[in-house]
Design a protein around this motif. Structure first.
Motif, PDB file in Angstrom:
ATOM      1  N   ASN A  72     -10.902   1.507   6.795  1.00  0.00           N
ATOM      2  CA  ASN A  72     -10.243   0.224   6.573  1.00  0.00           C
ATOM      3  C   ASN A  72      -9.418   0.241   5.282  1.00  0.00           C
ATOM      4  OD1 ASN A  72     -11.443  -0.596   8.921  1.00  0.00           O
ATOM      5  ND2 ASN A  72     -13.124  -1.686   7.904  1.00  0.00           N
ATOM      6  N   GLU A  73      -9.943   0.910   4.259  1.00  0.00           N
ATOM      7  CA  GLU A  73      -9.200   1.029   2.998  1.00  0.00           C
ATOM      8  C   GLU A  73      -7.937   1.876   3.195  1.00  0.00           C
ATOM      9  OE1 GLU A  73      -9.845   2.887  -1.438  1.00  0.00           O
ATOM     10  OE2 GLU A  73     -11.607   2.049  -0.421  1.00  0.00           O
ATOM     11  N   ALA A  74      -8.053   2.944   3.965  1.00  0.00           N
ATOM     12  CA  ALA A  74      -6.894   3.799   4.249  1.00  0.00           C
ATOM     13  C   ALA A  74      -5.833   3.033   5.049  1.00  0.00           C
ATOM     14  CB  ALA A  74      -7.341   5.056   4.982  1.00  0.00           C
ATOM     15  N   ILE A  75      -6.269   2.221   6.019  1.00  0.00           N
ATOM     16  CA  ILE A  75      -5.322   1.403   6.793  1.00  0.00           C
ATOM     17  C   ILE A  75      -4.620   0.400   5.873  1.00  0.00           C
ATOM     18  CG2 ILE A  75      -5.162  -0.380   8.591  1.00  0.00           C
ATOM     19  CD1 ILE A  75      -7.296   1.204  10.158  1.00  0.00           C
ATOM     20  N   ALA A  76      -5.368  -0.174   4.941  1.00  0.00           N
ATOM     21  CA  ALA A  76      -4.774  -1.108   3.974  1.00  0.00           C
ATOM     22  C   ALA A  76      -3.739  -0.388   3.105  1.00  0.00           C
ATOM     23  CB  ALA A  76      -5.851  -1.747   3.111  1.00  0.00           C
ATOM     24  N   CYS A  77      -4.043   0.852   2.722  1.00  0.00           N
ATOM     25  CA  CYS A  77      -3.079   1.640   1.932  1.00  0.00           C
ATOM     26  C   CYS A  77      -1.808   1.911   2.744  1.00  0.00           C
ATOM     27  CB  CYS A  77      -3.704   2.957   1.471  1.00  0.00           C
ATOM     28  SG  CYS A  77      -4.891   2.772   0.136  1.00  0.00           S
ATOM     29  N   CYS A  78      -1.989   2.203   4.019  1.00  0.00           N
ATOM     30  CA  CYS A  78      -0.831   2.415   4.906  1.00  0.00           C
ATOM     31  C   CYS A  78       0.028   1.156   4.963  1.00  0.00           C
ATOM     32  CB  CYS A  78      -1.276   2.800   6.309  1.00  0.00           C
ATOM     33  SG  CYS A  78      -1.813   4.505   6.478  1.00  0.00           S
ATOM     34  N   ALA A  79      -0.621   0.006   5.093  1.00  0.00           N
ATOM     35  CA  ALA A  79       0.113  -1.265   5.157  1.00  0.00           C
ATOM     36  C   ALA A  79       0.862  -1.517   3.855  1.00  0.00           C
ATOM     37  CB  ALA A  79      -0.847  -2.408   5.456  1.00  0.00           C
ATOM     38  N   GLU A  80       0.215  -1.232   2.718  1.00  0.00           N
ATOM     39  CA  GLU A  80       0.862  -1.428   1.418  1.00  0.00           C
ATOM     40  C   GLU A  80       2.056  -0.475   1.265  1.00  0.00           C
ATOM     41  OE1 GLU A  80      -0.181  -0.930  -3.303  1.00  0.00           O
ATOM     42  OE2 GLU A  80      -1.811  -1.407  -1.919  1.00  0.00           O
ATOM     43  N   THR A  81       1.878   0.763   1.699  1.00  0.00           N
ATOM     44  CA  THR A  81       2.969   1.739   1.631  1.00  0.00           C
ATOM     45  C   THR A  81       4.127   1.316   2.528  1.00  0.00           C
ATOM     46  OG1 THR A  81       1.398   3.498   1.128  1.00  0.00           O
ATOM     47  CG2 THR A  81       3.563   4.182   1.923  1.00  0.00           C
ATOM     48  N   THR A  82       3.806   0.795   3.683  1.00  0.00           N
ATOM     49  CA  THR A  82       4.846   0.302   4.595  1.00  0.00           C
ATOM     50  C   THR A  82       5.642  -0.818   3.926  1.00  0.00           C
ATOM     51  OG1 THR A  82       3.577   0.926   6.540  1.00  0.00           O
ATOM     52  CG2 THR A  82       5.273  -0.748   6.855  1.00  0.00           C
ATOM     53  N   GLY A  83       4.957  -1.698   3.204  1.00  0.00           N
ATOM     54  CA  GLY A  83       5.640  -2.769   2.467  1.00  0.00           C
ATOM     55  C   GLY A  83       6.584  -2.222   1.415  1.00  0.00           C
ATOM     56  N   LYS A  84       6.145  -1.177   0.722  1.00  0.00           N
ATOM     57  CA  LYS A  84       7.008  -0.559  -0.300  1.00  0.00           C
ATOM     58  C   LYS A  84       8.212   0.131   0.337  1.00  0.00           C
ATOM     59  CE  LYS A  84       3.503  -0.102  -3.859  1.00  0.00           C
ATOM     60  NZ  LYS A  84       3.974  -1.165  -4.696  1.00  0.00           N
ATOM     61  N   ILE A  85       7.991   0.719   1.492  1.00  0.00           N
ATOM     62  CA  ILE A  85       9.103   1.351   2.212  1.00  0.00           C
ATOM     63  C   ILE A  85      10.121   0.291   2.619  1.00  0.00           C
ATOM     64  CG2 ILE A  85       9.742   2.540   4.353  1.00  0.00           C
ATOM     65  CD1 ILE A  85       7.047   4.076   4.081  1.00  0.00           C
ATOM     66  N   GLN A  86       9.643  -0.850   3.089  1.00  0.00           N
ATOM     67  CA  GLN A  86      10.557  -1.929   3.475  1.00  0.00           C
ATOM     68  C   GLN A  86      11.353  -2.430   2.264  1.00  0.00           C
ATOM     69  OE1 GLN A  86       7.840  -4.588   5.470  1.00  0.00           O
ATOM     70  NE2 GLN A  86       8.163  -3.598   7.458  1.00  0.00           N
ATOM     71  N   ALA A  87      10.712  -2.516   1.103  1.00  0.00           N
ATOM     72  CA  ALA A  87      11.427  -2.917  -0.115  1.00  0.00           C
ATOM     73  C   ALA A  87      12.490  -1.883  -0.468  1.00  0.00           C
ATOM     74  CB  ALA A  87      10.445  -3.094  -1.273  1.00  0.00           C
ATOM     75  N   SER A  88      12.184  -0.612  -0.239  1.00  0.00           N
ATOM     76  CA  SER A  88      13.155   0.455  -0.513  1.00  0.00           C
ATOM     77  C   SER A  88      14.342   0.373   0.436  1.00  0.00           C
ATOM     78  CB  SER A  88      12.482   1.822  -0.388  1.00  0.00           C
ATOM     79  OG  SER A  88      11.453   1.948  -1.327  1.00  0.00           O
ATOM     80  N   ILE A  89      14.068   0.009   1.670  1.00  0.00           N
ATOM     81  CA  ILE A  89      15.154  -0.135   2.650  1.00  0.00           C
ATOM     82  C   ILE A  89      16.105  -1.254   2.216  1.00  0.00           C
ATOM     83  CG2 ILE A  89      15.660  -0.842   5.034  1.00  0.00           C
ATOM     84  CD1 ILE A  89      13.092   0.787   5.805  1.00  0.00           C
TER      85      ILE A  89
END
Length: 179
Positions: A72-89
């Motif tokens: 669950n912590e790893a999935i949360a990290c994936c979600a947070e990373t996805t958010g950062k990727i969207q900010a980069s886009i």
């Protein structure tokens, strides 16, 4: 363009020709930097594409595992990373907008150089109006057109920028302006 220059003027030397040379130089410098920046942005784009693909794969693998705190912590990290990727886009979209604007600037500088180099065009108000119309037609955002209109109407640079900024802020609150 002749080889005459300000250090060794001949009978063909004019301020207009020197101005034209400096305008072309400015346009070339901007174009050159845009070309160099494109290579870096292409590398970043390829990297982000790969990161997104890997994040999707990792997330899929994690979802296939039995639920536990680490998963669950790893999935949360994936979600947070996805958010950062969207900010980069979004940052890439800003770069794209800036690049488009700078391409317009180079076209304008080249066009101005051509206009001032040609005495038949330089002293012809209709040519200036046509050139200004060409510049204005390249703008895709209303805020740019308003800034252009303000300058043509004789407003100061700070007034024109204030008009543009006010319109952009209005559009942000309405969330309408697209480019």
């Amino acid at each position: 363009m002749s080889n005459s220059n300000a250090c060794d003027p001949d009978l063909d030397w004019t301020q207009v020709k020197e101005t034209s040379k400096m305008l072309i130089l400015s346009a070339i410098q901007v174009e050159d930097m845009l070309g160099e920046a494109d290579m870096s942005v292409n590398t970043l784009t390829e990297s982000f594409t790969s990161i997104v693909e890997h994040m999707q794969a990792i997330n899929s693998h994690l979802l296939a595992l039995e639920s536990c705190p680490i998963r669950n912590e790893a999935i949360a990290c994936c979600a947070e990373t996805t958010g950062k990727i969207q900010a980069s886009i979004i940052a890439f979209q800003f770069y794209d907008r800036m690049q488009q604007c700078l391409q317009h600037v180079t076209l304008n500088l080249k066009g101005l150089s051509e206009l001032v180099e040609n005495p038949d065009r330089l002293y012809n108000p209709k040519e200036w109006l046509l050139f200004q119309s060409e510049i204005r037609s390249r703008y895709t955002m209303e805020s740019e057109k308003l800034m252009f209109d303000a300058i043509v109407e004789g407003k100061s640079v700070s007034e024109a920028l204030s008009i543009k900024k006010a319109h952009q802020e209005e559009d942000l609150s309405d969330n309408v302006e697209l480019f």
